[in-house]
Design a protein around this motif. Structure first.
Motif, PDB file in Angstrom:
ATOM      1  N   PRO A   1       6.960  -0.988 -27.505  1.00 11.06           N
ATOM      2  CA  PRO A   1       6.546  -0.789 -28.902  1.00 11.06           C
ATOM      3  C   PRO A   1       7.054   0.402 -29.404  1.00 11.06           C
ATOM      4  CG  PRO A   1       4.572  -0.975 -27.344  1.00 11.06           C
ATOM      5  CD  PRO A   1       5.825  -1.021 -26.542  1.00 11.06           C
ATOM      6  N   VAL A   2       7.839   0.300 -30.626  1.00 10.87           N
ATOM      7  CA  VAL A   2       8.292   1.403 -31.436  1.00 10.87           C
ATOM      8  C   VAL A   2       7.933   1.347 -32.916  1.00 10.87           C
ATOM      9  CG1 VAL A   2      10.590   2.615 -31.826  1.00 10.87           C
ATOM     10  CG2 VAL A   2      10.317   1.427 -29.807  1.00 10.87           C
TER      11      VAL A   2
ATOM     12  N   ARG B   1      -8.856   1.177 -27.387  1.00 14.64           N
ATOM     13  CA  ARG B   1      -9.854   2.200 -26.527  1.00 14.64           C
ATOM     14  C   ARG B   1     -10.096   1.482 -25.059  1.00 14.64           C
ATOM     15  NH1 ARG B   1     -13.844   3.087 -31.103  1.00 14.64           N
ATOM     16  NH2 ARG B   1     -13.343   5.033 -31.791  1.00 14.64           N
ATOM     17  N   ARG B   2      -9.974   0.339 -24.896  1.00 17.43           N
ATOM     18  CA  ARG B   2     -10.341  -0.372 -23.515  1.00 17.43           C
ATOM     19  C   ARG B   2      -9.273   0.341 -22.492  1.00 17.43           C
ATOM     20  NH1 ARG B   2     -11.321  -5.380 -26.513  1.00 17.43           N
ATOM     21  NH2 ARG B   2     -13.333  -5.012 -27.201  1.00 17.43           N
ATOM     22  N   GLN B   3      -7.994   0.330 -22.878  1.00 16.26           N
ATOM     23  CA  GLN B   3      -7.087   0.787 -22.010  1.00 16.26           C
ATOM     24  C   GLN B   3      -6.132   1.625 -22.839  1.00 16.26           C
ATOM     25  OE1 GLN B   3      -4.942  -2.432 -20.417  1.00 16.26           O
ATOM     26  NE2 GLN B   3      -3.989  -1.199 -18.863  1.00 16.26           N
ATOM     27  N   PRO B   4      -6.232   3.018 -23.204  1.00 15.48           N
ATOM     28  CA  PRO B   4      -5.351   3.636 -23.943  1.00 15.48           C
ATOM     29  C   PRO B   4      -4.006   3.893 -23.282  1.00 15.48           C
ATOM     30  CG  PRO B   4      -7.582   4.853 -23.504  1.00 15.48           C
ATOM     31  CD  PRO B   4      -7.666   3.640 -22.615  1.00 15.48           C
ATOM     32  N   LYS B   5      -3.055   4.143 -23.889  1.00 17.15           N
ATOM     33  CA  LYS B   5      -1.562   4.112 -23.452  1.00 17.15           C
ATOM     34  C   LYS B   5      -1.079   5.487 -23.675  1.00 17.15           C
ATOM     35  CE  LYS B   5      -1.376   0.027 -21.462  1.00 17.15           C
ATOM     36  NZ  LYS B   5      -0.853  -0.200 -19.929  1.00 17.15           N
ATOM     37  N   ARG B   6      -0.100   5.857 -23.141  1.00 16.26           N
ATOM     38  CA  ARG B   6       0.895   7.055 -23.364  1.00 16.26           C
ATOM     39  C   ARG B   6       1.782   6.892 -24.478  1.00 16.26           C
ATOM     40  NH1 ARG B   6       3.896   6.975 -17.959  1.00 16.26           N
ATOM     41  NH2 ARG B   6       3.986   4.862 -18.765  1.00 16.26           N
ATOM     42  N   VAL B   7       1.544   7.702 -25.767  1.00 13.63           N
ATOM     43  CA  VAL B   7       2.429   7.353 -26.805  1.00 13.63           C
ATOM     44  C   VAL B   7       3.105   8.743 -27.051  1.00 13.63           C
ATOM     45  CG1 VAL B   7       2.282   6.972 -29.101  1.00 13.63           C
ATOM     46  CG2 VAL B   7       0.753   5.602 -27.684  1.00 13.63           C
TER      47      VAL B   7
ATOM     48  N   ALA C   1       6.797   6.873 -20.868  1.00  9.44           N
ATOM     49  CA  ALA C   1       5.688   6.499 -21.947  1.00  9.44           C
ATOM     50  C   ALA C   1       5.627   5.023 -22.249  1.00  9.44           C
ATOM     51  CB  ALA C   1       6.129   7.472 -23.096  1.00  9.44           C
ATOM     52  N   ASP C   2       4.488   4.696 -22.883  1.00  7.11           N
ATOM     53  CA  ASP C   2       4.603   3.121 -23.185  1.00  7.11           C
ATOM     54  C   ASP C   2       4.916   2.876 -24.514  1.00  7.11           C
ATOM     55  OD1 ASP C   2       3.173   2.791 -20.539  1.00  7.11           O
ATOM     56  OD2 ASP C   2       1.549   4.093 -21.313  1.00  7.11           O
ATOM     57  N   ALA C   3       5.025   3.784 -25.312  1.00  6.73           N
ATOM     58  CA  ALA C   3       5.210   3.438 -26.822  1.00  6.73           C
ATOM     59  C   ALA C   3       5.794   4.713 -27.721  1.00  6.73           C
ATOM     60  CB  ALA C   3       3.982   3.038 -27.498  1.00  6.73           C
ATOM     61  N   LEU C   4       6.815   4.509 -28.400  1.00  7.04           N
ATOM     62  CA  LEU C   4       7.129   5.515 -29.178  1.00  7.04           C
ATOM     63  C   LEU C   4       6.810   5.443 -30.502  1.00  7.04           C
ATOM     64  CD1 LEU C   4       9.537   7.860 -29.560  1.00  7.04           C
ATOM     65  CD2 LEU C   4      11.239   5.644 -29.998  1.00  7.04           C
ATOM     66  N   ILE C   5       6.526   6.625 -31.177  1.00  4.70           N
ATOM     67  CA  ILE C   5       6.078   6.664 -32.475  1.00  4.70           C
ATOM     68  C   ILE C   5       7.111   7.752 -33.026  1.00  4.70           C
ATOM     69  CG2 ILE C   5       4.506   7.330 -34.373  1.00  4.70           C
ATOM     70  CD1 ILE C   5       3.656   4.778 -33.015  1.00  4.70           C
TER      71      ILE C   5
ATOM     72  N   MET D   1      12.466   8.167 -22.925  1.00  4.05           N
ATOM     73  CA  MET D   1      11.057   8.100 -22.100  1.00  4.05           C
ATOM     74  C   MET D   1      10.277   6.861 -21.934  1.00  4.05           C
ATOM     75  SD  MET D   1       9.236  11.638 -23.280  1.00  4.05           S
ATOM     76  CE  MET D   1       7.981  11.514 -21.829  1.00  4.05           C
ATOM     77  N   VAL D   2      10.317   6.063 -22.994  1.00  9.11           N
ATOM     78  CA  VAL D   2       9.747   4.772 -22.973  1.00  9.11           C
ATOM     79  C   VAL D   2      10.672   3.840 -22.240  1.00  9.11           C
ATOM     80  CG1 VAL D   2       9.292   2.895 -24.641  1.00  9.11           C
ATOM     81  CG2 VAL D   2       8.881   4.992 -25.402  1.00  9.11           C
TER      82      VAL D   2
END
Ligand code: ACO
Length: 356
Positions: free
Chosen positions: A330-331, A40-46, A148-152, A142-143
């Motif tokens: 992160p993936v 929550r302190r620094q949300p990222k684009r997932v 984007a910062d992470a892939l799910i 994208m990552v």
């Protein structure tokens, strides 16, 4: 019955979904609350490569509401909107990308990047233009391109097919040879155990086990816990001869040399590794004799994968994973049965990884 877009749910099933939502991000979990607070302190684009399912969209709504992440949804726009409408899901400030509707120049730029990366791996430009329309390649790109910062990815029953684009496009972290998967199993008493490799390497060599040990130790510390590792087998410290125990023993010897500060022992049976009294009575020389293991390293994929699934299904335990370790960015590939709560937890982990 209620239409969700993935399946028609009975009212009873709908209740179960709501109970899961009640628990939401699992704030009671000792392990996850610091991770969620940190996210929550620094949300990222997932980016979600397969967003057109109810569970992913509901998780995305929670992630936005809870300020954990900025989701980017890949999928059929019409289908996504329909599922949202049918289930009263509203997500503020959330990008939806339909790969097939992307501008020609964007697709071409990504195809060129993919071609540059894979031209010496048998991929032609023609292949790259086709591959990039696959959402798993698009999401990974994208990552890679820092959009984007992470892939799910997932929810999937085809883990192997889905992880390949990420391995090919994003690749492994410098200094890492093998990526591996970890699951965290938390029992009714709130005690957490870490299992690896549960998802990737079918039959690792002793050296590959050492890599898996290193990655796992680092990931356990990510959760603020000091690992106490057992390399498992069907024998204890040479009690039975055989290829598997010898591989585990060799991995332990090499790991002790490579990571001199790590608490690690084996080869050892699972029950012995977890039972301090048994250890003290029978193997007082063991590094684990003082307080038993909290991290279990499996000799091959079959036993690791079967073990966590049994514990998840029979034991009333809660699972977090599969946490993919060793990727450059992160993936995580979600498995088919993941609950909304599990998805939210996995994204929070990915966000904190991206912050690092
Ligand atoms: N670590 C790092 N890189 C890897 C790994 C690994 N463990 N495995 C493959 N790679 C790399 C390869 O070197 C290759 O790179 P390159 O093309 O740039 O040279 C790239 O990834 C793709 O390699 P492939 O040869 O296509 O992949 P491979 O056939 O080795 O398969 C895979 C990799 C898919 C991970 C395979 O090991 C696999 O199927 N594992 C089991 C997955 C599975 O089904 N798990 C159980 C279910 S999961 C669950 O229950 C949630």
């Amino acid at each position: 019955a209620i239409e969700t877009g993935v399946a028609r749910l009975s009212v009873a099933d709908w209740e179960v979904y709501h109970q899961q939502l009640e628990k939401r991000v699992g704030i009671n979990q000792k392990l996850m609350s610091p991770i969620i607070a940190q996210a929550r302190r620094q949300p990222k684009r997932v980016v979600f490569a397969e967003a057109d399912t109810y569970k992913i969209l509901k998780a995305a709504q929670i992630l936005v509401d809870e300020h954990i992440a900025f989701p980017i949804l890949l999928g059929d726009k019409k289908k996504i909107r329909q599922i949202m409408e049918d289930n009263y899901i509203e997500i503020d400030r959330c990008e939806i990308i339909d790969v097939t509707e992307q501008p020609e120049e964007k697709l071409e730029a990504y195809a060129q990047m993919l071609y540059q990366k894979r031209q010496r791996k048998g991929v032609t430009l023609y292949d790259a233009r086709k591959m990039i329309l696959d959402r798993n390649y698009y999401g990974a790109m994208m990552v890679h391109a820092d959009e984007a910062d992470a892939l799910i990815s997932g929810l999937t029953k085809e883990y192997a097919r889905i992880i390949r684009p990420a391995l090919q496009v994003i690749g492994v972290e410098p200094g890492v040879n093998r990526v591996a998967g970890m699951y965290i199993i938390t029992n009714a008493k709130g005690e957490s155990y870490f299992f690896a490799d549960t998802t990737v390497n079918a039959n690792p060599t002793a050296d590959e086990l050492v890599d898996i040990i290193g990655l796992t130790a680092r990931k356990v510390r990510f959760f603020g816990i000091e690992p106490r590792m057992a390399v498992l087998s069907y024998s204890n410290f040479g009690s039975v001869a055989g290829e598997q125990p010898e591989k585990a023993l060799l991995a332990v010897q090499k790991a002790k040399q490579k990571y001199p500060n790590l608490i690690i022992d084996g080869e050892i049976q699972a029950n012995v590794a977890l039972d301090t009294q048994l250890l003290q009575e029978n193997y007082p020389f063991s590094d684990l004799a003082e307080s038993g293991a909290n991290t279990l390293i499996f000799p091959e994929l079959t036993s690791g994968n079967i073990s966590y699934k049994l514990l998840q299904e029979i034991g009333g335990n809660e699972a977090i994973g599969p946490i993919l370790m060793g990727m450059k960015k992160p993936v995580h590939v979600l498995q088919l049965g993941s609950s909304i709560r599990e998805i939210v937890n996995m994204v929070a982990i990915a966000v904190v990884e991206a912050q690092h």
